[in-house]
Design an enzyme around this catalytic site. Structure first.
Site, PDB file in Angstrom:
ATOM      1  CB  VAL A 259      -1.042   0.353   0.815  1.00 40.98           C
ATOM      2  CG1 VAL A 259      -1.834   1.507   1.079  1.00 40.98           C
ATOM      3  CG2 VAL A 259      -1.381  -1.198   1.039  1.00 40.98           C
ATOM      4  CG  ASP A 260       3.798   2.198   3.305  1.00 47.72           C
ATOM      5  OD1 ASP A 260       2.917   3.465   3.378  1.00 47.72           O
ATOM      6  OD2 ASP A 260       3.916   1.964   4.378  1.00 47.72           O
ATOM      7  CB  VAL A 261       4.800   0.692  -2.437  1.00 45.77           C
ATOM      8  CG1 VAL A 261       6.021   0.252  -4.202  1.00 45.77           C
ATOM      9  CG2 VAL A 261       5.867   0.019  -1.999  1.00 45.77           C
TER      10      VAL A 261
END
Length: 390
Positions: free
Chosen positions: A178-180
């Site tokens: 999700v962060d990426v």
């Protein structure tokens, strides 16, 4: 100006974003990943860290020479200066950096920068050409109080619910996906705003959040519910719309088949010595294969067990059938090397050279520069201050 920057920072002022200055007020992953991509593209990225530094510096193991490899993965080609926003003199330096910047990237709690005069509304009045990128966990409305952790976003988005074995529990992805994805969305928005600025001569505010990013990034799974009123279920390594599209056992280890159309299925059947399956009404089309996937899986497994995964892979690859063995991360890097993709890019020069993963975009106009290793904490203070005084 670019010659001055090269002389001061020791890094060539090249790349599609040469001349762009980024004030990086972000930490951990989504923001730093976005700013590293911008730095790889040639932007001058000043990483402004708090008195304790980016959290990921201490996220160990694993580590390299005492530094967390997590931190090293998303911070090359940047310059670090540590500043305490609560100290007026140091806050003034932050503002001087922002005054010189084309882009500001931050992932503070919504509203957290207002008391420092670093919120969008305040800065827009002072720096109308600034592109201001905010990264939050769950937006600035009803989710303002929710902490922005990747795992939480995986949990509440449905990603964990569709990941894992059908007879097991929900499972997180093996990386902070999700962060990426959020970092990639932030990068795209920043580049779009910089492009628009050429015409409008004004900056813009880019807002991305973890939940919206992963709902978009789950593509067909989210669309199944939104457009088809179907709630996806966990299917292990199988695919809801494609078959065969999962790992199969062979004589020694699993082999992934990723058949995306009927022509590929016909070629698969030829290699397996089962050409009749491609003409069988139960398997001739993708829809039919999905309806009879259990029976098809048994037929393919029986044949695949007669040889090892590597032997099947070579035969299927030669026939143009998408397939591959399941490798560890070490095997994935080595496989990329065998294909000539050069996945490892040493960043830095002299006594400090850190192996990093190559920038994922190729440019016909030239190579990405990797001359700056991930910076030591506050390691560029004197250079940054000298740059501000020019």
């Amino acid at each position: 100006m670019t010659d001055d920057l090269e002389a001061l920072f020791g890094r060539p002022a090249t790349g599609p974003l040469a001349g762009i200055v980024v004030a990086d007020l972000s930490r951990v992953l989504a923001g730093p990943y976005a700013t590293m991509l911008l730095a790889d593209m040639g932007a001058l990225v000043i990483k402004v860290e708090g008195p304790r530094g980016d959290d990921t510096r201490t996220w160990v193991p694993p580590e390299r020479d005492g530094e967390g490899t997590y931190y090293l993965s998303v911070n090359r080609n940047k310059y670090s200066i540590a500043l305490d926003f609560a100290e007026p003199e140091q806050l003034a330096i932050v503002h001087r950096i922002v005054e010189r910047a084309d882009v500001l990237v931050e992932n503070f709690k919504p509203g957290g920068l207002q008391r420092f005069g670093l919120d969008f509304e305040t800065l827009r009045a002072r720096h109308p050409r600034l592109v201001y990128a905010s990264i939050t966990g769950f937006g600035t409305a009803g989710g303002i109080d929710l902490p922005g952790y990747d795992l939480l976003a995986q949990a509440v988005s449905g990603l964990m619910d569709v990941t894992g074995s059908p007879d097991g529990g929900p499972t997180k992805a093996g990386v902070a996906l999700v962060d990426v994805i959020t970092g990639l969305h932030a990068t795209a928005g920043i580049l779009a705003a910089l492009n628009a600025r050429h015409a409008t001569r004004r900056g813009d505010r880019i807002e991305v959040n973890l939940l919206s990013s992963i709902l978009s990034g789950m593509v067909n799974q989210t669309s199944a519910f939104v457009a088809g009123d179907v709630v996806p279920r966990r299917m292990g390594n199988a695919h809801p719309s494609l078959a065969p599209y999962e790992p199969f056992p062979t004589a020694d280890r699993d082999l992934v088949l990723a058949v995306g159309n009927d022509a590929q299925f016909a070629r698969l059947c030829e290699v397996l010595g089962m050409p009749q399956l491609a003409d069988d009404a139960q398997y001739a089309t993708m829809g039919a294969r999905n309806r009879h996937r259990d029976a098809l899986r048994d037929l393919l497994t029986d044949r695949l067990r007669t040889r090892g995964a590597d032997e099947w892979f070579e035969l299927l690859r030669a026939a143009g059938v998408p397939s591959g063995p399941i490798l560890g991360v070490d095997g994935g890097v080595r496989f990329a090397e065998s294909l000539g993709l050069d996945p490892v890019a040493p960043a830095g020069r002299g006594a400090r050279v850190i192996p990093t993963v190559r920038h994922p975009i190729g440019y016909a106009s030239g190579e990405v520069d990797y001359s700056q290793a991930p910076p030591h904490f506050d390691g560029d203070r004197e250079r940054v201050l000298a740059w501000l005084d020019r």
